[in-house]
Design an enzyme around this catalytic site. Structure first.
Site, PDB file in Angstrom:
ATOM      1  N   CYS A 154       0.835  -1.065   0.142  1.00 53.81           N
ATOM      2  CA  CYS A 154      -0.079   0.057  -0.207  1.00 53.81           C
ATOM      3  C   CYS A 154       0.899   1.268   0.192  1.00 53.81           C
ATOM      4  O   CYS A 154       1.814   1.541   0.943  1.00 53.81           O
ATOM      5  CB  CYS A 154      -0.663  -0.016   1.179  1.00 53.81           C
ATOM      6  SG  CYS A 154      -1.715   1.353   1.579  1.00 53.81           S
ATOM      7  N   GLU A 177      -5.495  -8.016  -2.806  1.00 54.30           N
ATOM      8  CA  GLU A 177      -5.548  -8.149  -1.020  1.00 54.30           C
ATOM      9  C   GLU A 177      -4.683  -6.927  -0.882  1.00 54.30           C
ATOM     10  O   GLU A 177      -3.645  -6.638  -1.246  1.00 54.30           O
ATOM     11  CB  GLU A 177      -4.818  -9.629  -0.742  1.00 54.30           C
ATOM     12  CG  GLU A 177      -4.954  -9.524   0.848  1.00 54.30           C
ATOM     13  CD  GLU A 177      -3.664  -9.831   1.317  1.00 54.30           C
ATOM     14  OE1 GLU A 177      -3.616  -9.975   2.575  1.00 54.30           O
ATOM     15  OE2 GLU A 177      -2.505  -9.276   0.552  1.00 54.30           O
ATOM     16  N   ARG A 192      -7.196 -11.880  11.673  1.00 53.47           N
ATOM     17  CA  ARG A 192      -6.252 -11.212  10.498  1.00 53.47           C
ATOM     18  C   ARG A 192      -7.215 -10.480   9.413  1.00 53.47           C
ATOM     19  O   ARG A 192      -7.950 -11.355   8.589  1.00 53.47           O
ATOM     20  CB  ARG A 192      -5.434 -12.224   9.996  1.00 53.47           C
ATOM     21  CG  ARG A 192      -4.318 -11.517   8.777  1.00 53.47           C
ATOM     22  CD  ARG A 192      -3.558 -12.500   8.119  1.00 53.47           C
ATOM     23  NE  ARG A 192      -2.516 -12.008   7.352  1.00 53.47           N
ATOM     24  CZ  ARG A 192      -1.216 -11.669   7.689  1.00 53.47           C
ATOM     25  NH1 ARG A 192      -0.926 -11.950   9.018  1.00 53.47           N
ATOM     26  NH2 ARG A 192      -0.498 -11.237   7.029  1.00 53.47           N
ATOM     27  N   ARG A 244      -8.292  -8.362   6.386  1.00 58.49           N
ATOM     28  CA  ARG A 244      -7.593  -8.032   5.318  1.00 58.49           C
ATOM     29  C   ARG A 244      -8.732  -7.731   4.140  1.00 58.49           C
ATOM     30  O   ARG A 244      -9.786  -8.211   4.071  1.00 58.49           O
ATOM     31  CB  ARG A 244      -6.893  -8.927   4.364  1.00 58.49           C
ATOM     32  CG  ARG A 244      -5.604  -9.314   5.274  1.00 58.49           C
ATOM     33  CD  ARG A 244      -4.642  -7.882   5.163  1.00 58.49           C
ATOM     34  NE  ARG A 244      -3.203  -7.998   5.740  1.00 58.49           N
ATOM     35  CZ  ARG A 244      -2.871  -7.937   6.785  1.00 58.49           C
ATOM     36  NH1 ARG A 244      -3.868  -7.366   7.874  1.00 58.49           N
ATOM     37  NH2 ARG A 244      -1.660  -8.025   7.329  1.00 58.49           N
TER      38      ARG A 244
HETATM   39  C1  LIG Z   1       2.414  -8.089   1.245  1.00 61.39           C
HETATM   40  S1  LIG Z   1       3.389  -9.330   0.385  1.00 61.39           S
HETATM   41  C2  LIG Z   1       2.712 -10.316  -0.750  1.00 61.39           C
HETATM   42  C3  LIG Z   1       2.785 -11.788   0.109  1.00 61.39           C
HETATM   43  C4  LIG Z   1       1.871 -12.947  -0.754  1.00 61.39           C
HETATM   44  N1  LIG Z   1       0.647 -12.734  -0.805  1.00 61.39           N
HETATM   45  C5  LIG Z   1       2.072 -14.110  -0.087  1.00 61.39           C
HETATM   46  O1  LIG Z   1       1.304 -14.825   0.078  1.00 61.39           O
HETATM   47  O2  LIG Z   1       3.368 -14.663   0.494  1.00 61.39           O
HETATM   48  C6  LIG Z   1       4.099  -8.342  -0.923  1.00 61.39           C
HETATM   49  C7  LIG Z   1       5.315  -8.726  -1.606  1.00 61.39           C
HETATM   50  O3  LIG Z   1       5.741  -7.836  -3.058  1.00 61.39           O
HETATM   51  C8  LIG Z   1       7.029  -7.803  -2.897  1.00 61.39           C
HETATM   52  N2  LIG Z   1       7.321  -6.704  -3.665  1.00 61.39           N
HETATM   53  C9  LIG Z   1       7.275  -5.425  -3.243  1.00 61.39           C
HETATM   54  N3  LIG Z   1       7.743  -4.713  -4.463  1.00 61.39           N
HETATM   55  C10 LIG Z   1       7.989  -5.327  -5.561  1.00 61.39           C
HETATM   56  C11 LIG Z   1       8.223  -5.192  -6.840  1.00 61.39           C
HETATM   57  N4  LIG Z   1       8.809  -3.973  -7.290  1.00 61.39           N
HETATM   58  N5  LIG Z   1       8.494  -6.199  -7.473  1.00 61.39           N
HETATM   59  C12 LIG Z   1       8.009  -7.568  -7.317  1.00 61.39           C
HETATM   60  N6  LIG Z   1       7.814  -7.774  -5.963  1.00 61.39           N
HETATM   61  C13 LIG Z   1       7.746  -6.690  -4.992  1.00 61.39           C
HETATM   62  C14 LIG Z   1       7.441  -8.027  -1.543  1.00 61.39           C
HETATM   63  O4  LIG Z   1       8.879  -8.532  -1.534  1.00 61.39           O
HETATM   64  C15 LIG Z   1       6.580  -8.818  -0.636  1.00 61.39           C
HETATM   65  O5  LIG Z   1       6.929 -10.099  -0.692  1.00 61.39           O
END
Ligand SMILES: C[S@@+](CC[C@H](N)C(=O)[O-])C[C@H]1O[C@@H](n2cnc3c(N)ncnc32)[C@H](O)[C@@H]1O
Length: 557
Positions: free
Chosen positions: A305, A352, A395, A397
């Site tokens: 976010c 999400e 949790r 969401r």
């Molecule tokens: C909230 S987590 C999502 C986790 C996922 N839904 C799971 O079940 O594990 C957001 C993920 O986005 C990745 N992320 C953030 N910026 C990114 C980017 N520019 N490119 C690829 N991944 C990115 C982070 O490393 C993180 O693992």
């Protein structure tokens, strides 16, 4: 008919009640049936032969004398007559009305023998296939496909043995995209999607010096010996963005989906992802061209976010240009979702985020997100749901589902699922024996208690969360690795302890077979960032009902 314990005497040409036969006559008839009742074997044998499969019949050197054996691939096939081998035995046994004891004993001993034969052969390394006679007669094609698949599997090379050639070590995971191309290619080479990744995959093999290596058999079918292999006959395709460790993928794979593209930039998350799914995610989504993303039915993303800056918008305004919501998302990770949706037009998506996305930046963030998605021509449904209905964790969401209006006309019959009453308690997810390293040191425990006391005096609610074994935990966060303070397990006569990584996996509803190949610190971050997997599956179930139901759409094939 057999079920009425009558028997067709070929020599006489009529049906005769088994009960009227003497023991000797019955024995002879049973022998005759065993050796002559080969109609189903004939049907299958002819069809296998016509398909080019060469086999040996009733080889008595092989345990259980299988009806067909394909030695080259170590496949043993049995054609089991429905009556004598007890098809649907629980119900069919009720239909036997005469000589009940005799038949029950006879058929039950056949069932037992079949089990022993299959188990013994499997132990000896055979692939055992058993067909019911009725299936051979009614679904011959399905039976043949099963044999084809077994042959394919036998011919295939294991993913784990290919991996050894690929230099698939963690230090490579934050390098280039070579491994992502290669593993995406391998998972898709049997379908048209594979072509997108082929050139770069071969380039990577050239770099490794493997492309010309005749010993190296990557062109063979691959047997995915990972905990969550791709489905063999997928019902739909999806992509997994901001994939983390694949909570969304696990849920949608369970629903019959095939993941055709994934992106995650953290090298430790990539490591966990690869160990479980046999695929290395692509990296930074902002650098990924939509052209390398295959067509798909559903886009999935648990995106970070971020506030939307108004800089770009004011500049446009000062130039007298109209701006849309899409422009406002420029420079954020949400923009990458928008541009992919815009170009690829999946039938649906599921996003999400944290619960307070709606109130973030005084409601502006959510307004822009909703506006941008609607501007793209998707109808939107959103709801805050709590994981406690599936796991012992509070949790909440927000989930945002969208459906392409060009397909569903905004009339899709989608609703978020009714959730079961919460019934899971913390005690159920705890390990029996836990390493003492998870117990808080005196220093840390004293610090946490003093910190909580100080804040309480000031009227703040901050503090650690000692769990009630009969209750549920607070929300596990990505910072759990720091001190574990949000979820502490009381221990008799000792300081409380942190959850173990396996307990964190359970708290998010991950199956026991999920592999955790990283350090505890990384594992805590990964599970804290992830999703309550069964909740995503429940939502996904509703979403896929829409996209797989043709009545719901005008051009949904
Ligand atoms: C909230 S987590 C999502 C986790 C996922 N839904 C799971 O079940 O594990 C957001 C993920 O986005 C990745 N992320 C953030 N910026 C990114 C980017 N520019 N490119 C690829 N991944 C990115 C982070 O490393 C993180 O693992």
């Amino acid at each position: 008919f057999f079920l009425k314990t009558q028997i067709f005497l070929k020599s006489k040409g009529y049906f005769c009640d088994m009960d009227v036969l003497t023991k000797e006559q019955r024995r002879k008839n049973m022998q005759a049936i065993k050796s002559k009742n080969t109609e189903i074997e004939l049907i299958l044998g002819k069809a296998l032969w016509a398909r080019g499969h060469r086999y040996r019949k009733n080889n008595d050197k092989i345990f259980g004398k299988p009806d067909f054996t394909i030695r080259k691939f170590k496949i043993a096939i049995f054609c089991d007559g429905d009556f004598f081998h007890g098809k649907d035995w629980v119900t069919s046994k009720e239909r036997i009305k005469s000589n009940v004891d005799f038949w029950h004993k006879k058929i039950e001993s056949n069932i037992e023998r079949d089990k022993v034969v299959s188990a013994t052969l499997r132990k000896e390394g055979w692939t055992v296939i058993r067909f019911w006679g009725s299936d051979i007669k009614k679904n011959l094609n399905d039976c043949l496909m099963k044999v084809d698949r077994a042959i394919m599997e036998a011919k295939s090379v294991k993913y784990s043995s290919l991996k050894r050639h690929f230099n698939l070590d963690p230090r490579k995971l934050d390098g280039g995209e070579g491994l992502a191309y290669l593993t995406h290619y391998l998972q898709n080479k049997e379908n048209t999607t594979g072509a997108i990744f082929e050139e770069e995959a071969e380039q990577y093999l050239l770099e490794l010096g493997l492309a010309e290596d005749s010993e190296f058999q990557y062109e063979l079918p691959i047997k995915y010996d990972v905990p969550f292999p791709p489905p063999l006959q997928p019902k739909f395709k999806f992509i997994d963005l901001f994939a983390g460790i694949g909570g969304f993928r696990l849920a949608f794979q369970n629903l019959g989906g095939k993941c055709v593209f994934t992106s995650e930039w953290n090298k430790f998350s990539k490591k966990t992802y690869e160990a479980n799914f046999g695929e290395v995610p692509f990296g930074d989504i902002t650098k990924i061209d939509e052209d390398i993303i295959p067509d798909h039915d559903v886009l999935l993303a648990g995106f970070p976010c971020q506030p939307f800056s108004i800089a770009g918008v004011s500049k446009k305004k000062s130039l007298g240009k109209e701006h849309g919501f899409k422009d406002e998302t420029q420079g954020t990770l949400f923009f990458d979702i928008v541009r992919i949706l815009d170009k690829k037009r999946p039938k649906a998506f599921l996003l999400e985020n944290v619960k307070n996305l709606v109130s973030h930046d005084k409601g502006k963030t959510f307004k822009v997100i909703k506006g941008a998605l609607e501007e793209l021509g998707y109808s939107i449904h959103y709801k805050v749901l709590d994981g406690k209905h599936f796991v012992p964790q509070h949790r909440e969401r927000i989930f945002i589902a969208g459906f392409d209006k060009a397909i569903y006309n905004g009339e899709e019959e989608f609703g978020f699922p009714e959730l079961p009453d919460p019934s899971c308690i913390v005690e159920e997810i705890l390990e029996q024996r836990v390493d003492p390293k998870y117990t808080l040191s005196d220093k840390l425990w004293n610090y946490l208690q003093n910190y909580a006391k100080k804040h309480k005096e000031k009227g703040n609610g901050f503090g650690f969360g000692l769990v009630d074994f009969e209750g549920i935990t607070r929300t596990i966060s990505a910072r759990y690795y720091k001190d574990g303070s949000e979820i502490l397990i009381p221990q008799e006569g000792k300081n409380p302890r942190k959850l173990t990584p396996r307990e964190c996996a359970r708290l998010q509803g991950y199956p026991e077979s999920f592999v955790i190949p990283v350090s505890d610190t990384q594992a805590y971050r990964q599970f804290g960032n992830s999703v309550v997997m069964p909740l995503v599956r429940a939502i996904g179930n509703k979403l896929t009902e829409v996209i797989l139901n043709e009545r719901n759409s005008t051009k949904c094939n």
